[in-house]
Design a protein around this motif. Structure first.
Motif, PDB file in Angstrom:
ATOM      1  N   ARG A   1     -13.361  -5.897  -4.872  1.00 31.62           N
ATOM      2  CA  ARG A   1     -14.000  -7.244  -4.690  1.00 31.62           C
ATOM      3  C   ARG A   1     -15.445  -7.065  -4.430  1.00 31.62           C
ATOM      4  O   ARG A   1     -16.374  -7.889  -5.083  1.00 31.62           O
ATOM      5  N   GLU A   2     -15.778  -6.371  -3.490  1.00 33.81           N
ATOM      6  CA  GLU A   2     -17.201  -6.121  -3.091  1.00 33.81           C
ATOM      7  C   GLU A   2     -18.273  -5.644  -4.000  1.00 33.81           C
ATOM      8  O   GLU A   2     -19.275  -6.059  -4.363  1.00 33.81           O
ATOM      9  N   LEU A   3     -17.641  -4.585  -5.007  1.00 36.74           N
ATOM     10  CA  LEU A   3     -18.362  -3.906  -6.063  1.00 36.74           C
ATOM     11  C   LEU A   3     -18.254  -4.749  -7.278  1.00 36.74           C
ATOM     12  O   LEU A   3     -19.081  -4.418  -8.192  1.00 36.74           O
ATOM     13  N   ALA A   4     -17.582  -5.726  -7.110  1.00 39.33           N
ATOM     14  CA  ALA A   4     -17.303  -6.575  -8.777  1.00 39.33           C
ATOM     15  C   ALA A   4     -16.674  -5.689  -9.654  1.00 39.33           C
ATOM     16  O   ALA A   4     -17.102  -5.863 -10.726  1.00 39.33           O
ATOM     17  N   CYS A   5     -16.021  -4.614  -9.157  1.00 38.29           N
ATOM     18  CA  CYS A   5     -15.358  -3.646 -10.262  1.00 38.29           C
ATOM     19  C   CYS A   5     -14.244  -4.467 -11.347  1.00 38.29           C
ATOM     20  O   CYS A   5     -13.751  -5.517 -10.844  1.00 38.29           O
ATOM     21  N   ASP A   6     -14.527  -3.950 -12.449  1.00 39.01           N
ATOM     22  CA  ASP A   6     -13.447  -4.468 -13.260  1.00 39.01           C
ATOM     23  C   ASP A   6     -12.364  -3.863 -13.927  1.00 39.01           C
ATOM     24  O   ASP A   6     -11.511  -4.374 -14.698  1.00 39.01           O
ATOM     25  N   LEU A   7     -12.053  -2.612 -13.188  1.00 37.90           N
ATOM     26  CA  LEU A   7     -10.973  -1.768 -13.476  1.00 37.90           C
ATOM     27  C   LEU A   7     -10.828  -0.824 -12.262  1.00 37.90           C
ATOM     28  O   LEU A   7     -11.767  -0.068 -11.855  1.00 37.90           O
ATOM     29  N   ILE A   8      -9.757  -0.453 -11.989  1.00 42.40           N
ATOM     30  CA  ILE A   8      -9.421   0.323 -10.960  1.00 42.40           C
ATOM     31  C   ILE A   8      -8.357   1.461 -11.631  1.00 42.40           C
ATOM     32  O   ILE A   8      -7.410   1.274 -12.222  1.00 42.40           O
ATOM     33  N   VAL A   9      -8.865   2.820 -11.394  1.00 43.53           N
ATOM     34  CA  VAL A   9      -8.021   4.005 -12.025  1.00 43.53           C
ATOM     35  C   VAL A   9      -7.257   4.533 -11.083  1.00 43.53           C
ATOM     36  O   VAL A   9      -8.073   5.092 -10.043  1.00 43.53           O
ATOM     37  N   ILE A  10      -5.967   4.950 -11.226  1.00 45.35           N
ATOM     38  CA  ILE A  10      -5.209   5.576 -10.006  1.00 45.35           C
ATOM     39  C   ILE A  10      -4.389   6.537 -10.542  1.00 45.35           C
ATOM     40  O   ILE A  10      -3.827   6.166 -11.617  1.00 45.35           O
TER      41      ILE A  10
ATOM     42  N   THR B   1     -20.638   6.775  -4.374  1.00 43.16           N
ATOM     43  CA  THR B   1     -19.595   7.243  -3.585  1.00 43.16           C
ATOM     44  C   THR B   1     -19.505   6.411  -2.370  1.00 43.16           C
ATOM     45  O   THR B   1     -20.539   5.822  -1.832  1.00 43.16           O
ATOM     46  N   ARG B   2     -18.276   6.064  -1.748  1.00 40.98           N
ATOM     47  CA  ARG B   2     -18.189   5.235  -0.753  1.00 40.98           C
ATOM     48  C   ARG B   2     -17.010   6.048   0.200  1.00 40.98           C
ATOM     49  O   ARG B   2     -15.836   6.436  -0.349  1.00 40.98           O
ATOM     50  N   LEU B   3     -17.372   6.328   1.467  1.00 42.94           N
ATOM     51  CA  LEU B   3     -16.603   6.779   2.448  1.00 42.94           C
ATOM     52  C   LEU B   3     -15.995   5.400   3.128  1.00 42.94           C
ATOM     53  O   LEU B   3     -16.839   4.814   3.885  1.00 42.94           O
ATOM     54  N   HIS B   4     -14.721   5.034   3.269  1.00 40.42           N
ATOM     55  CA  HIS B   4     -14.414   4.018   4.085  1.00 40.42           C
ATOM     56  C   HIS B   4     -13.175   4.268   5.123  1.00 40.42           C
ATOM     57  O   HIS B   4     -12.188   5.212   4.844  1.00 40.42           O
ATOM     58  N   GLU B   5     -13.567   4.110   6.391  1.00 33.56           N
ATOM     59  CA  GLU B   5     -12.749   4.274   7.359  1.00 33.56           C
ATOM     60  C   GLU B   5     -11.629   3.045   7.591  1.00 33.56           C
ATOM     61  O   GLU B   5     -11.992   1.950   7.954  1.00 33.56           O
ATOM     62  N   SER B   6     -10.336   3.464   7.409  1.00 32.24           N
ATOM     63  CA  SER B   6      -9.631   2.442   7.607  1.00 32.24           C
ATOM     64  C   SER B   6      -8.786   2.405   9.030  1.00 32.24           C
ATOM     65  O   SER B   6      -8.184   3.116   9.528  1.00 32.24           O
ATOM     66  N   ARG B   7      -9.110   1.101   9.659  1.00 27.06           N
ATOM     67  CA  ARG B   7      -8.772   0.969  11.012  1.00 27.06           C
ATOM     68  C   ARG B   7      -7.635  -0.149  11.146  1.00 27.06           C
ATOM     69  O   ARG B   7      -7.918  -1.037  11.239  1.00 27.06           O
ATOM     70  N   HIS B   8      -6.278   0.601  11.735  1.00 25.30           N
ATOM     71  CA  HIS B   8      -5.347  -0.040  11.754  1.00 25.30           C
ATOM     72  C   HIS B   8      -5.051  -0.954  10.394  1.00 25.30           C
ATOM     73  O   HIS B   8      -4.145  -1.974  10.339  1.00 25.30           O
ATOM     74  N   GLY B   9      -5.630  -0.589   9.087  1.00 25.63           N
ATOM     75  CA  GLY B   9      -5.096  -1.221   8.057  1.00 25.63           C
ATOM     76  C   GLY B   9      -4.468  -0.243   6.912  1.00 25.63           C
ATOM     77  O   GLY B   9      -4.108   0.965   7.488  1.00 25.63           O
ATOM     78  N   ARG B  10      -4.526  -0.570   5.634  1.00 23.95           N
ATOM     79  CA  ARG B  10      -3.826   0.382   4.774  1.00 23.95           C
ATOM     80  C   ARG B  10      -4.958   0.905   3.854  1.00 23.95           C
ATOM     81  O   ARG B  10      -5.921  -0.046   3.403  1.00 23.95           O
ATOM     82  N   ALA B  11      -4.700   2.286   3.059  1.00 17.67           N
ATOM     83  CA  ALA B  11      -5.697   2.463   1.952  1.00 17.67           C
ATOM     84  C   ALA B  11      -5.793   1.476   0.881  1.00 17.67           C
ATOM     85  O   ALA B  11      -6.757   1.020   0.370  1.00 17.67           O
ATOM     86  N   SER B  12      -4.605   0.568   0.511  1.00 19.53           N
ATOM     87  CA  SER B  12      -4.630  -0.435  -0.299  1.00 19.53           C
ATOM     88  C   SER B  12      -5.454  -1.476  -0.098  1.00 19.53           C
ATOM     89  O   SER B  12      -6.259  -1.903  -0.995  1.00 19.53           O
ATOM     90  N   ASP B  13      -5.825  -1.969   1.218  1.00 15.18           N
ATOM     91  CA  ASP B  13      -6.625  -2.899   1.660  1.00 15.18           C
ATOM     92  C   ASP B  13      -7.898  -2.476   1.577  1.00 15.18           C
ATOM     93  O   ASP B  13      -8.957  -3.082   1.035  1.00 15.18           O
ATOM     94  N   ALA B  14      -8.450  -1.040   1.817  1.00 15.57           N
ATOM     95  CA  ALA B  14      -9.557  -0.880   1.646  1.00 15.57           C
ATOM     96  C   ALA B  14     -10.159  -0.655  -0.234  1.00 15.57           C
ATOM     97  O   ALA B  14     -11.237  -1.112  -0.451  1.00 15.57           O
ATOM     98  N   ILE B  15      -9.098  -0.253  -0.731  1.00 16.08           N
ATOM     99  CA  ILE B  15      -9.399  -0.184  -2.207  1.00 16.08           C
ATOM    100  C   ILE B  15      -9.671  -1.564  -2.837  1.00 16.08           C
ATOM    101  O   ILE B  15     -10.293  -1.927  -3.543  1.00 16.08           O
ATOM    102  N   LEU B  16      -8.638  -2.628  -2.531  1.00 16.68           N
ATOM    103  CA  LEU B  16      -8.680  -4.131  -3.064  1.00 16.68           C
ATOM    104  C   LEU B  16     -10.173  -4.561  -2.399  1.00 16.68           C
ATOM    105  O   LEU B  16     -10.894  -5.239  -3.205  1.00 16.68           O
ATOM    106  N   GLN B  17     -10.636  -4.434  -1.046  1.00 14.95           N
ATOM    107  CA  GLN B  17     -12.000  -4.708  -0.546  1.00 14.95           C
ATOM    108  C   GLN B  17     -13.028  -4.201  -1.507  1.00 14.95           C
ATOM    109  O   GLN B  17     -13.886  -5.012  -1.787  1.00 14.95           O
ATOM    110  N   GLN B  18     -12.956  -3.076  -1.575  1.00 13.15           N
ATOM    111  CA  GLN B  18     -14.192  -2.163  -2.437  1.00 13.15           C
ATOM    112  C   GLN B  18     -14.097  -2.966  -3.769  1.00 13.15           C
ATOM    113  O   GLN B  18     -15.462  -3.115  -4.429  1.00 13.15           O
TER     114      GLN B  18
END
Length: 329
Positions: free
Chosen positions: A99-108, A80-97
């Motif tokens: 890439r960092e995690l080298a995930c191969d699929l996003i489920v929304i 699990t990851r808790l991300h604080e978005s500072r002057h950003g958007r939730a989408s930026d956090a999702i995309l950042q994570q």
């Protein structure tokens, strides 16, 4: 695979689908909750705002803990990851994570009736689809489609519906669908819709005597070539050419997904008619909004970034090899 959660019903639908996929393919789940600090950042040091900030963080941690417990009850590997978005958007956090995690699929998860691209995170879901480095699986809310029991019944995906139009992106979606079929011993149904209305303005009147016939001929050729590739991969395939004047692509796809009992729709998110138009208010969004089953969106530049399906299918949906240590994210 990366699964954004916010405690709401749409996100719960996404989590249920992701959990079923992880169980079927022995994959690792990464649960993400984004805390929006923007309303607090102007005066976060004020005594009356600090408790609110802590409460917001605690709420996010509780959402993640509940989702984690659900996954662990099914003996799934999860982080699990808790991300604080500072002057950003939730989408930026999702995309950042992602890439960092080298995930191969996003489920929304999403509410189809309110607009699949704006249900979970406002415009953020749309932004994720636009910029995601990996395929995105959009899942309608459980109450709008089926219960968790029905979710488990359609996973792994064996009946795979693939709209095609002969474009490069459509080809990318077909490649992804073939990989899914190979992993799950599935079958494919290919649909091509002769969209006469979209072509009316493309020809001079003197040249349009047989334009419908030409479109039909081209559609049959597209289907034949695609079906040949599927058969060469060793999969069962059937095709459907629809040329009812005035019928839109999304209507045909949504209806056929229901009638054919599809498990998933695999869709290239950039067809011949242009990226913005297809994603924002045309066929792709309408398919997302009305499809009775999850929709796997595949972007063309994902292939350009080295995620060729011959080498790397959707890792969140693949089986591990005996030599693999931890499974894919």
């Amino acid at each position: 695979m990366l699964v954004p959660v916010d405690g709401g019903e749409p996100a719960q639908a996404g989590l249920q689908e992701a959990l079923a996929l992880a169980t079927a393919h022995d994959s690792v789940l990464c649960l993400l909750h984004v805390v929006d600090d923007a309303p607090l950042l102007d005066d976060l040091s004020a005594p009356d705002l600090a408790p609110l900030h802590h409460k917001t963080l605690a709420s996010g941690e509780a959402i993640l803990a509940q989702a984690r417990a659900l996954c662990e009850a099914k003996d799934r590997r999860v982080e699990t990851r808790l991300h604080e978005s500072r002057h950003g958007r939730a989408s930026d956090a999702i995309l950042q994570q992602a890439r960092e995690l080298a995930c191969d699929l996003i489920v929304i998860g999403s509410h189809g009736r309110r607009g699949a691209l704006r249900a979970l995170l406002g415009s953020d879901a749309e932004a994720v689809i636009r910029a995601s480095p990996v395929p995105v699986l959009l899942v309608r809310s459980v109450t709008e489609t089926a219960s968790a029991i029905a979710v488990n019944a359609r996973v792994p995906y064996r009946s795979i519906l693939v709209p095609i139009d002969g474009s490069e992106t459509s080809d990318r979606g077909l490649q992804q669908a073939i990989q899914l079929g190979l992993m799950n011993h599935g079958r494919l149904r290919l649909i091509h819709v002769v969209d006469e209305l979209s072509m009316v303005d493309a020809f001079e009147p003197a040249l349009t005597l047989d334009w419908v016939g030409r479109l039909r001929e081209g559609g049959r050729w597209i289907l034949d070539q695609a079906a040949k590739r599927v058969r060469e991969a060793g999969l069962s395939v059937e095709t459907l050419l629809v040329d009812d004047f005035g019928r839109r692509v999304w209507t045909v796809v949504a209806e056929d997904a229901t009638n054919w009992l599809a498990d998933v729709v695999v869709l290239g998110s950039h067809g011949r008619r242009g990226f913005d138009r297809l994603l924002l208010g045309s066929d792709a969004e309408q398919i997302l909004r009305h499809s009775p089953v999850p929709v796997l969106l595949v972007r063309p530049d994902q292939a350009a970034q080295g995620r060729s399906l011959q080498r790397t299918p959707v890792q969140g949906l693949k089986e591990e090899t005996p030599a693999a240590s931890p499974g894919p994210n």
